[in-house]
Enzyme design. Structure first.
Site, PDB file in Angstrom:
ATOM      1  N   GLU A  65      -9.635  -3.210 -31.497  1.00 49.93           N
ATOM      2  CA  GLU A  65      -8.896  -1.943 -31.403  1.00 49.93           C
ATOM      3  C   GLU A  65      -8.798  -1.430 -29.969  1.00 49.93           C
ATOM      4  O   GLU A  65      -7.744  -1.007 -29.515  1.00 49.93           O
ATOM      5  CB  GLU A  65      -9.538  -0.880 -32.303  1.00 49.93           C
ATOM      6  CG  GLU A  65      -9.310  -1.110 -33.791  1.00 49.93           C
ATOM      7  CD  GLU A  65     -10.294  -2.103 -34.405  1.00 49.93           C
ATOM      8  OE1 GLU A  65     -11.132  -2.650 -33.664  1.00 49.93           O
ATOM      9  OE2 GLU A  65     -10.214  -2.325 -35.629  1.00 49.93           O
ATOM     10  N   HIS A 134     -14.071   6.104 -44.051  1.00 48.28           N
ATOM     11  CA  HIS A 134     -12.682   5.755 -44.353  1.00 48.28           C
ATOM     12  C   HIS A 134     -11.836   6.969 -44.710  1.00 48.28           C
ATOM     13  O   HIS A 134     -10.758   6.822 -45.253  1.00 48.28           O
ATOM     14  CB  HIS A 134     -12.635   4.744 -45.502  1.00 48.28           C
ATOM     15  CG  HIS A 134     -12.426   3.332 -45.047  1.00 48.28           C
ATOM     16  ND1 HIS A 134     -12.935   2.846 -43.877  1.00 48.28           N
ATOM     17  CD2 HIS A 134     -11.752   2.294 -45.605  1.00 48.28           C
ATOM     18  CE1 HIS A 134     -12.592   1.566 -43.742  1.00 48.28           C
ATOM     19  NE2 HIS A 134     -11.866   1.211 -44.773  1.00 48.28           N
TER      20      HIS A 134
END
Lengths: 362, 316
Positions: A65, A134
């Site tokens: 990322e 999440h």
């Protein structure tokens, strides 16, 4: 002016349409991210793009990322307009160094000699056991840094228009999407258009209380607004804040001047939330307009648990907003109207799925 | 074409050395109020690598950027003015020594977060590949970089897409004052790049001709479409990590080690090798001195920016 031809589509379809039109308009637009060309296509928001625009412009990426955020910044410095997608905002934390130290600063620290036209889409994945890593809403962390724009579209109209505007913008723009908005419908123009990246919008007019809401909380506020009006005759103004940085508190202030009461509904953790910033600015700029203390509605200061037994009552919803409104207007709770309100805003279905009282269009 | 004649290579190294020595001398006046990382002793790498490039090729660097900036042709006046925080500086005074930029000569930028510019260089190379511009992108970094995850992420992506990028590792064996032995296991850095599927070379960074030869081979290979290349050059930092001084008194390296490092001077080595004439050296010294004096005058007579200037340019 005649209305532009439009159609009724979901938020997810609107994002997909925005991508397709932006990519048709500009050859330099590239879409990259973990899962972008896979069969699920980021909740269908990127379906068919690879088939249409090819492997050079529609990319999956290694699990890197931070590195890939830097790669996109470097490409942007050379005239590419990358759109980087994080399927969960939680993974965007891995790219924080590149976003904060490079993307947000490049234009400034090099005296405006170069700029970073980068778009990063980050999706908040609330619900159905997404758990502590999440489902976070981290907009205030990203918005704290000057140099990045941070927006949170709620409607399908804005999902498409803000994506197109963000791609055209010469600055890094973070688009934070709430997963629970993806299936809500809206009336969306067929052709390409820009939605502003700096302006809040009044979605429901009212005179008793202002509710300034971010992202999915706007949906909950609209449910509360409709029920409060029909059952108790309390009129609330719902403002979809749309943008986190810059923060349009002028629109909130005009509304508060009319209503005298303010609730800010944020999807984030309470401490350090952007809701606190809205309230601080309204208190600084419009203290005398307030008839009552402002109220923050946000997630509690502990991580979202996974178990359905623990997640029930974790998130604030239309009920939380309605109760806060009644407190602010000192409304009665012994009437038939209040009893009816409780029935009207009691969630249908399970608590870990989106509110079925409102499915669109806006 | 870039001038790679012996006299030009010599001049370019000497110029960097003299400019940095002048900076060190004036730094104590407290007018250049920013951290400054000198590359004295490491000039051959900047000069040899940049001599293998065309003007339109692109370069990124790190906190120790003066040599790379000057070797790529960066504007000296704008550099000195930047160190003095003046409006005429290459970043208008917003950056100081750690943020050099001169896009007119393809010097894309330098920043002090270790490893931070490595993915940017890869992204720029990626854009050049997508647009088929034929440009090569170079990124300079130190041995400490190899402890940063983002560097391995960048090598992986560059190798995967066979991007036109040259990675240049200046291995001076120190991260601030910590030796590589304390930070990394005993394994050659260039082999890590090799493990990512990138052709890698390791050589003497104090021999400008060796640096130039290796860079030329690497750049030619990149231009003919063979993907990224990696060069590791061993060198030695003469002065302290940050600041103008020698730092013998700190005791983190031995006197013998410092002497050995300084005896392996890239400029003296080269003069000996090419048997340069003294008259020519004297003339170049005089020209460089005049240029440096003028640059300091330019900087010190430039406008000072204010907080009003600082507020602007947050957004494009």
């Amino acid at each position: 002016m005649p209305e532009a031809p439009s159609h009724e589509i979901t938020f997810a379809q609107a994002v997909r349409e925005g991508f397709e039109q932006a990519m048709e308009q500009d050859q330099n637009v590239i879409v990259i991210g973990e899962g972008v060309p896979d069969p699920k296509a980021i909740f269908t928001t990127t379906s068919g793009l690879r088939e249409k625009f090819g492997h050079r412009r529609v990319f999956d990426m290694p699990l890197s990322e931070n590195g890939l955020t830097g790669v996109c910044i470097g490409a942007a410095l050379q005239g590419i307009r990358p759109v980087l997608v994080h399927q969960r905002i939680d993974f965007a934390l891995l790219s924080m160094d590149q976003l904060v130290n490079n993307a947000a600063k490049w234009h400034y620290m090099f005296d405006g000699k170069a700029s970073v036209p980068l778009v990063v889409r980050m999706i908040v994945g609330r619900g159905w056991g997404q758990g502590p890593q999440h489902s976070q809403s981290l907009q205030s962390m990203f918005a704290q840094v000057p140099g990045m724009k941070v927006v949170m579209p709620t409607t399908g109209y804005d999902a498409k228009g803000m994506l197109i505007a963000a791609i055209k913008d010469d600055n890094p723009v973070l688009i934070i999407e709430h997963r629970w908005l993806h299936q809500i419908k809206d009336v969306v123009p067929l052709g390409p258009y820009d939605a502003p990246l700096h302006k809040a919008k009044v979605l429901h007019e009212g005179s008793d209380v202002t509710v300034a809401a971010f992202s999915y909380m706007t949906v909950e506020a609209l449910v509360a607004a409709k029920a409060l009006l029909s059952t108790m005759g309390v009129s609330i103004e719902v403002i979809d804040m749309r943008s986190v940085r810059p923060l349009d508190t002028e629109t909130v202030l005009s509304s508060v001047k009319k209503t005298g009461r303010l609730i800010v509904a944020d999807t984030a953790f309470r401490t350090g939330s952007i809701a606190g910033e809205v309230i601080a600015q309204i208190v600084e700029k419009g203290f005398n307009a307030l008839k009552a203390k402002p109220v923050r509605i946000a997630s509690p200061d502990f991580p979202a648990p996974t178990s359905q037994y623990m997640s029930e009552h974790y998130y604030p919803d239309a009920r939380t907003i309605a109760e806060a409104v009644i407190d602010l207007v000192e409304g009665p709770r012994s009437t038939g109207g209040y009893a009816q309100l409780k029935i009207d805003i009691h969630p249908r279905g399970r608590h870990d799925t989106p509110n079925q009282e409102f499915t669109g269009p806006f | 074409m870039t001038d790679t004649s012996p006299s030009q290579l010599f001049r370019s190294m000497l110029r960097i050395r003299r400019i940095e020595e002048a900076l060190a001398e004036r730094y104590t006046e407290q007018e250049m109020r920013c951290p400054m990382h000198l590359c004295i002793g490491q000039e051959a790498i900047a000069v040899g690598v940049c001599a293998s490039l065309k003007r339109e090729d692109l370069v990124y660097s790190n906190h120790r950027a003066h040599g790379h900036y000057l070797a790529k042709g960066g504007n000296l006046n704008a550099m000195i003015a930047e160190l003095y925080g003046r409006a005429s500086g290459c970043c208008g005074g917003r950056g100081g020594s750690m943020h050099m930029i001169d896009m007119d000569v393809g010097f894309m930028g330098a920043t002090p977060i270790v490893g931070g510019t490595v993915p940017l260089a890869v992204g720029t190379a990626w854009a050049c590949a997508l647009k088929d511009t034929g440009q090569v992108t170079v990124v300079f970094f130190g041995d400490g970089c190899f402890e940063e995850g983002v560097v391995h992420e960048s090598l992986n992506f560059a190798a995967l897409h066979r991007l036109p990028i040259l990675f240049v590792c200046e291995n001076n064996n120190f991260s601030v004052y910590t030796r590589r032995e304390e930070r990394q296991p005993d394994r050659p850095i260039h082999l890590l790049a090799g493990a990512h599927g990138i052709t890698a070379y390791s050589g003497n960074g104090n021999d400008v001709q060796e640096v130039l030869n290796a860079s030329r081979r690497a750049v030619e290979s990149i231009r003919s479409g063979h993907g990224p290349q990696f060069l590791e050059f061993h060198t030695y930092r003469w002065r302290e990590h940050c600041g103008p001084n020698f730092d013998d008194q700190l005791g983190y390296r031995s006197k013998q080690e410092i002497e050995a490092g300084m005896n392996d001077c890239p400029i003296a080595n080269y003069v000996e090798k090419i048997n340069f004439k003294n008259t020519s050296i004297t003339q170049q010294e005089a020209e460089i001195r005049a240029e440096i004096t003028a640059a300091f005058e330019f900087a010190l007579s430039s406008q000072t920016p204010t907080i009003k200037d600082a507020e602007g340019k947050v957004y494009a």
